[in-house]
Write an enzyme that holds these catalytic residues in place. Structure first.
Site, short mmCIF file in Angstrom:
data_model
loop_
_atom_site.label_atom_id
_atom_site.label_comp_id
_atom_site.label_asym_id
_atom_site.label_seq_id
_atom_site.Cartn_x
_atom_site.Cartn_y
_atom_site.Cartn_z
N ASN A 5 0.81 -1.22 0.00
CA ASN A 5 0.00 0.00 0.00
C ASN A 5 0.84 1.27 0.00
O ASN A 5 0.50 2.26 -0.65
CB ASN A 5 -0.99 -0.01 1.17
CG ASN A 5 -0.34 -0.16 2.52
OD1 ASN A 5 0.71 -0.78 2.65
ND2 ASN A 5 -0.96 0.39 3.54
N LYS B 58 12.73 -6.40 1.68
CA LYS B 58 11.91 -7.18 0.76
C LYS B 58 10.55 -6.51 0.58
O LYS B 58 9.75 -6.46 1.51
CB LYS B 58 11.70 -8.60 1.25
CG LYS B 58 10.92 -9.44 0.23
CD LYS B 58 10.40 -10.72 0.80
CE LYS B 58 9.56 -11.44 -0.27
NZ LYS B 58 8.41 -10.62 -0.73
N PRO B 59 10.25 -6.00 -0.62
CA PRO B 59 8.92 -5.45 -0.89
C PRO B 59 7.92 -6.55 -1.24
O PRO B 59 8.29 -7.70 -1.50
CB PRO B 59 9.16 -4.54 -2.10
CG PRO B 59 10.29 -5.22 -2.84
CD PRO B 59 11.15 -5.84 -1.77
N SER C 52 -0.57 -8.13 7.49
CA SER C 52 -1.78 -8.62 8.16
C SER C 52 -1.44 -9.28 9.49
O SER C 52 -0.30 -9.68 9.75
CB SER C 52 -2.49 -9.64 7.26
OG SER C 52 -1.76 -10.85 7.20
N GLU D 262 3.92 -4.05 12.66
CA GLU D 262 2.83 -3.08 12.48
C GLU D 262 1.78 -3.80 11.67
O GLU D 262 1.94 -4.01 10.47
CB GLU D 262 3.34 -1.82 11.79
CG GLU D 262 2.38 -0.65 11.91
CD GLU D 262 1.46 -0.54 10.72
OE1 GLU D 262 0.28 -0.97 10.84
OE2 GLU D 262 1.90 -0.05 9.68
N LEU D 263 0.68 -4.18 12.33
CA LEU D 263 -0.29 -5.08 11.72
C LEU D 263 -1.58 -4.34 11.39
O LEU D 263 -1.57 -3.15 11.14
CB LEU D 263 -0.51 -6.28 12.65
CG LEU D 263 0.80 -6.99 13.06
CD1 LEU D 263 0.52 -8.14 14.01
CD2 LEU D 263 1.56 -7.47 11.85
N CYS E 186 -3.46 1.43 6.61
CA CYS E 186 -3.66 0.67 7.85
C CYS E 186 -4.40 1.51 8.88
O CYS E 186 -5.23 0.99 9.64
CB CYS E 186 -2.33 0.17 8.40
SG CYS E 186 -1.12 1.47 8.72
N GLU F 62 -11.18 -5.81 8.80
CA GLU F 62 -10.49 -4.73 8.10
C GLU F 62 -10.73 -4.88 6.61
O GLU F 62 -10.15 -5.75 5.96
CB GLU F 62 -8.99 -4.76 8.40
CG GLU F 62 -8.24 -3.58 7.78
CD GLU F 62 -6.74 -3.65 8.04
OE1 GLU F 62 -6.11 -2.59 8.03
OE2 GLU F 62 -6.22 -4.76 8.23
#
Length: 472
Positions: free
Chosen positions: A142, A165-166, A217, A238-239, A272, A372
């Site tokens: 995102n 790593k993207p 996630s 960071e979820l 997020c 979500e």
């Protein structure tokens, strides 16, 4: 939050994998599909580069400032490529690139502080700080550049090296960013690897990695934590978020409607900490629904490279299916779409477009409320008293952010103080400075990013004791 590392782009591993333009749904490029076993060499080179990189804080700061300048200079190329693979409007991509450069510059100016401990003994005790070693940064689709910088800028400033790593949905702009930074950073200090699973899982579990920082996630975050536990590596997660906006009965609906709408729909709702549910007093509920629906119906939706576009497509087919699924379930549960509720097609919309959707009459137990949705869909729910609204806002497993909207700021702040989340805003939402901490509670994360907290999260304390000098 997108899953990032579970499944990725499907297909047999052939050395390269396709990258799809979400505005067309068609492949427009390919990226290297690196094999998990290649990580051994990458991590080993990062470990060897670490000894030199950590040794000179002044040289690190200068290199990070040069990196910020290099990112700014490459801004046009980075932004266009980001829009092509991610889908967001070009203006938002330029803002993301600018934020990436700003984060590098901010952390270049931070240094850990040695602290002396005075406990009454004739001993001088100092707390100093040391880098951890190679850091794995695993980033979703995102905000590929901005979230990458949120991870590698503090890690590099602290003296660590980074393997980045993207997501396989958005590898290209990150690879270009890596090339830009390689021109100003020492070799192997920052390495970008791209590929489909199990590349991410192998990186998270690699014994040479000392800190894994991940955004994605909740289920994938748990898997990352389990993988990192094998080598006792530190984790920062960071979820997901399911941020609630609570509107008080003194709110000026028309005055806040634009801010509220964009707090939910920026980046097509794929944020997020976007507003993902709105709670409005019963007497104002219809007015809130109408104001938001009016904006949803009038906003310009289209390819991100079109100058007039304000809202782009959903990033990928799997996420579009998720958005369709939760919307259909909400409507089947008795909800009503005051705006949108369906895919968009027609000229210029062959890709993953979904109409900006405002839902009303949705049962509070519907997945679009409890989960979500991570897309351009927003439920608006009525409440009878503030206690009911606060209980509902706190009634999910998420705890990333929340906001309260009203005219009486003291009252709004008192309500905001009751929200069970990491950050609460009043009369705005999802605005963060580089200097403040960012963290979630409950299922929304572990650890802290942002500001000095982000720097110290990439360091470990080292204590030195020595006796005081004895006279004569």
């Amino acid at each position: 939050m997108p899953s990032t590392e579970t499944g990725g782009v499907p297909g047999r591993r052939t050395g390269r994998f396709p990258v799809v333009d979400p505005a067309t749904g068609e492949t427009f490029a390919e990226a290297p599909d690196q094999r998990p076993e290649e990580l051994d060499g990458v991590v080993d080179r990062a470990r060897r580069a670490w000894s030199g990189w950590r040794a000179d804080p002044a040289a690190r700061a200068a290199a990070l400032c040069a990196a910020a300048d290099a990112v700014a200079a490459a801004g046009d190329d980075l932004a266009r490529l980001l829009t092509r693979e991610q889908g967001k409007p070009l203006a938002e991509s330029h803002a993301e690139v600018a934020r990436t450069a700003a984060r590098l510059r901010y952390f270049a100016g931070l240094t850990p502080r040695t602290r002396r401990i005075d406990d009454g003994r004739p001993v001088r005790s100092e707390v100093r700080w040391r880098a951890l070693g190679p850091v794995a940064a695993i980033v979703p689709w995102n905000f590929p550049l901005q979230l990458a910088a949120a991870k590698f800028a503090p890690a590099l400033a602290a003296g660590n090296t980074v393997v980045l790593k993207p997501s396989p949905y958005t590898p290209l702009a990150t690879r270009l960013l890596g090339s830009v930074l390689a021109a100003v950073l020492p070799e192997d200090v920052l390495t970008v690897v791209t590929g489909r699973e199990p590349l991410g899982a192998r990186l998270a579990s690699h014994p040479g990695i000392r800190h894994v920082t991940f955004t994605g996630s909740v289920p994938t975050g748990r898997a990352v934590a389990e993988a990192a536990a094998g080598s006792l590596a530190r984790v920062t997660l960071e979820l997901g978020g399911n941020d609630a906006a609570v509107l008080l009965d003194d709110v000026d609906v028309e005055r806040v409607a634009d801010r509220l709408f964009w707090a939910a729909f920026r980046n097509c709702g794929q944020v997020c900490m976007a507003v993902k549910r709105v709670y409005a007093p019963v007497r104002l509920h219809a007015q809130v629904v109408e104001a938001l629906a009016e904006r949803a119906k009038s906003v310009t939706v289209g390819p991100g490279l079109d100058p007039g576009t304000l809202l782009g497509p959903v990033n990928n087919a799997a996420q579009l299916a998720r958005v369709e699924q939760v919307t259909a379930r909400a409507l089947a549960d008795g909800g009503r779409a005051a705006a949108g509720g369906h895919r968009l097609d027609g000229p210029g919309r062959a890709g993953y477009f979904f109409a900006p959707t405002i839902l009303t009459d949705v049962p509070p137990g519907s997945p679009v409320v409890t989960g979500e949705q991570f897309g351009p869909v927003l439920p608006v729910l009525p409440y009878r008293d503030v206690d009911e609204a606060v209980d509902a806002a706190n009634g999910t497993g998420f705890g990333l952010g929340g906001s309260v909207w009203g005219t009486d700021l003291d009252r709004a702040e008192a309500v905001a103080d009751r929200l069970d989340c990491g950050t609460a805003w009043i009369n705005h939402h999802a605005e963060l400075s580089l200097a403040q901490p960012f963290a979630g509670v409950k299922d929304s994360g572990v650890g802290v990013a942002g500001g000095p907290w982000g720097l110290y999260g990439n360091l470990r304390p080292f204590v030195v004791h020595r006796p005081e000098e004895v006279a004569g």
